[in-house]
Design an enzyme around this catalytic site. Sequence first.
Site, mmCIF file in Angstrom:
data_model
loop_
_atom_site.group_PDB
_atom_site.id
_atom_site.type_symbol
_atom_site.label_atom_id
_atom_site.label_comp_id
_atom_site.label_asym_id
_atom_site.label_seq_id
_atom_site.Cartn_x
_atom_site.Cartn_y
_atom_site.Cartn_z
ATOM 1 N N PHE A 113 -17.298 53.748 49.931
ATOM 2 C CA PHE A 113 -15.943 54.287 49.779
ATOM 3 C C PHE A 113 -16.058 55.690 49.170
ATOM 4 C CE2 PHE A 113 -11.766 54.731 47.856
ATOM 5 C CZ PHE A 113 -10.930 54.100 48.755
ATOM 6 N N ASP A 184 -20.542 47.740 43.513
ATOM 7 C CA ASP A 184 -19.089 47.849 43.523
ATOM 8 C C ASP A 184 -18.556 46.615 44.247
ATOM 9 O OD1 ASP A 184 -16.409 48.412 44.076
ATOM 10 O OD2 ASP A 184 -16.783 50.572 44.056
ATOM 11 N N TYR A 209 -6.581 45.042 42.140
ATOM 12 C CA TYR A 209 -5.332 45.023 42.919
ATOM 13 C C TYR A 209 -5.557 44.587 44.361
ATOM 14 C CZ TYR A 209 -7.199 49.710 43.693
ATOM 15 O OH TYR A 209 -8.034 50.769 43.941
ATOM 16 N N LYS A 210 -6.806 44.314 44.749
ATOM 17 C CA LYS A 210 -7.076 43.860 46.118
ATOM 18 C C LYS A 210 -7.013 42.328 46.125
ATOM 19 C CE LYS A 210 -9.346 48.193 47.187
ATOM 20 N NZ LYS A 210 -10.573 48.992 47.101
ATOM 21 N N ARG A 356 -7.543 47.381 60.266
ATOM 22 C CA ARG A 356 -8.152 46.428 59.306
ATOM 23 C C ARG A 356 -7.235 45.246 59.063
ATOM 24 N NH1 ARG A 356 -10.046 48.994 53.737
ATOM 25 N NH2 ARG A 356 -7.795 49.252 53.504
HETATM 26 C C1 LIG Z 1 -10.434 50.374 46.611
HETATM 27 C C2 LIG Z 1 -11.708 51.022 46.224
HETATM 28 C C3 LIG Z 1 -11.748 52.015 45.240
HETATM 29 C C4 LIG Z 1 -10.491 52.537 44.610
HETATM 30 O O1 LIG Z 1 -10.725 53.196 43.397
HETATM 31 P P1 LIG Z 1 -9.511 53.435 42.389
HETATM 32 O O2 LIG Z 1 -10.074 54.287 41.334
HETATM 33 O O3 LIG Z 1 -9.046 52.092 41.926
HETATM 34 O O4 LIG Z 1 -8.411 54.116 43.142
HETATM 35 C C5 LIG Z 1 -12.989 52.499 44.868
HETATM 36 N N1 LIG Z 1 -14.124 52.061 45.445
HETATM 37 C C6 LIG Z 1 -14.116 51.128 46.418
HETATM 38 C C7 LIG Z 1 -15.399 50.673 47.020
HETATM 39 C C8 LIG Z 1 -12.916 50.594 46.849
HETATM 40 O O5 LIG Z 1 -12.889 49.690 47.825
#
Ligand SMILES: *Cc1c(COP(=O)(O)O)cnc(C)c1O
Length: 397
Positions: A113, A184, A209-210, A356
């Site tokens: 990400f 992560d 939040y996921k 998705r």
């Molecule tokens: C959703 C997601 C994020 C989001 O980061 P935030 O700081 O919470 O906005 C970061 N890394 C990964 C791999 C994600 O899937």
Amino acid sequence: MTDFARTKALFAIPDGVVYLDGNSLGPPLRGVAARLSRVVEEEWGGDLIRAWNTRGWMAMPAASGDRIARLIGAPAGSVTMGDTLSIKVFQALAAALAMRPDRRVILSDTGNFPTDLYMAQGLIGLKDAGYRLVTVAPENVEAALDDTVAAMMLTEVDYRTGRLHDMARLTRAAHRAGAVAIWDLAHSAGALPVGIAEHDAEFAVGCTYKYLNGGPGAPAFIYVRPDLAAAARPALSGWIGHAAPFAFEPGYRPAPGVERMRVGTPPILALAALDAALDAFDGVDMADVRRRSIELSGAFVAAVARAAPGLELASPRDPAARGSQVSFRHPQAYAVMQALIERGVIGDVRAPDVLRFGFAPLYLDLDDAERGAAILGEILASGAWREPRFSVRAAVT
Ligand SMILES: *Cc1c(COP(=O)(O)O)cnc(C)c1O
């Protein structure tokens, strides 16, 4: 055996909606609004500043951390909460680099990400000491591990394709090369069993939040392997991670364990919403969640193959090789998704061409998977997505 009819009943999803976007933002539990209003009216409104002591507010990050620890295979006391995932990535990476001072490479993969990579780039700039971020194709991570790698920083489940890394194998390989492993778990926590302690990874981070349904902007978590927590160096040395915040000493002394990864004042309302959301996982066995997730995503893939035969699967076909989402490619993915959302089937898109669909077993069943696939098939067969209004872009996809 986990009772998924019971968990489904806990969620407030509007009638007629098939919600396949819990990999991006989980839906609220029915109990969340009442919990929040109680915290606002009774705790904050009633006790005012005394509530930090009378309501145990300062211990909330540790309490939610313990509940999440169970879901990721970590012992109690090894996870704390706060900030956003981007910040937690930065903290884990900074602490990892400090553990390997003679090495200069951060190894990640091209599917990671972007914010994880951006945070690494920012940290490299700040350190200004010859660090390099190396990204390789996901299948080449193991081969790229050598004695220059300080930290291997990977996201277990690819946010676009759902491809699942082999955490056990890669963590072992990182350790053989002398590198620190950072995982992560953004798309893993609450979606599949994670044996973070069993695999001996040094750090893990994730958002809530996921699949954990903590609400928009819910606080992130960080795990530090217990034998390292007392030595891990916090780059963001905030007062709430100090050994004695209310001594107001001029010099920073880190708290003894993972609590040193706290930074500033904990977000109590957000933590209350998260704590209420985690009730959904009480009595839930993550092995059951995984079995059910495979059943649901497998049913969806099969139903899409019947309803929309030309649509290209972007996820691994083998369910054991993917997380809890499935993705498809379509050149007009954005318009297709807008048409689908108008019909009550909510997924999302990732540029340029990925549709998705997340399968969260706590609130989805086989009917949802079948209905989602059938409506997707109708939209593609009729060309309904070609209406120009479906191509008008919103800021958040
Ligand atoms: C959703 C997601 C994020 C989001 O980061 P935030 O700081 O919470 O906005 C970061 N890394 C990964 C791999 C994600 O899937």
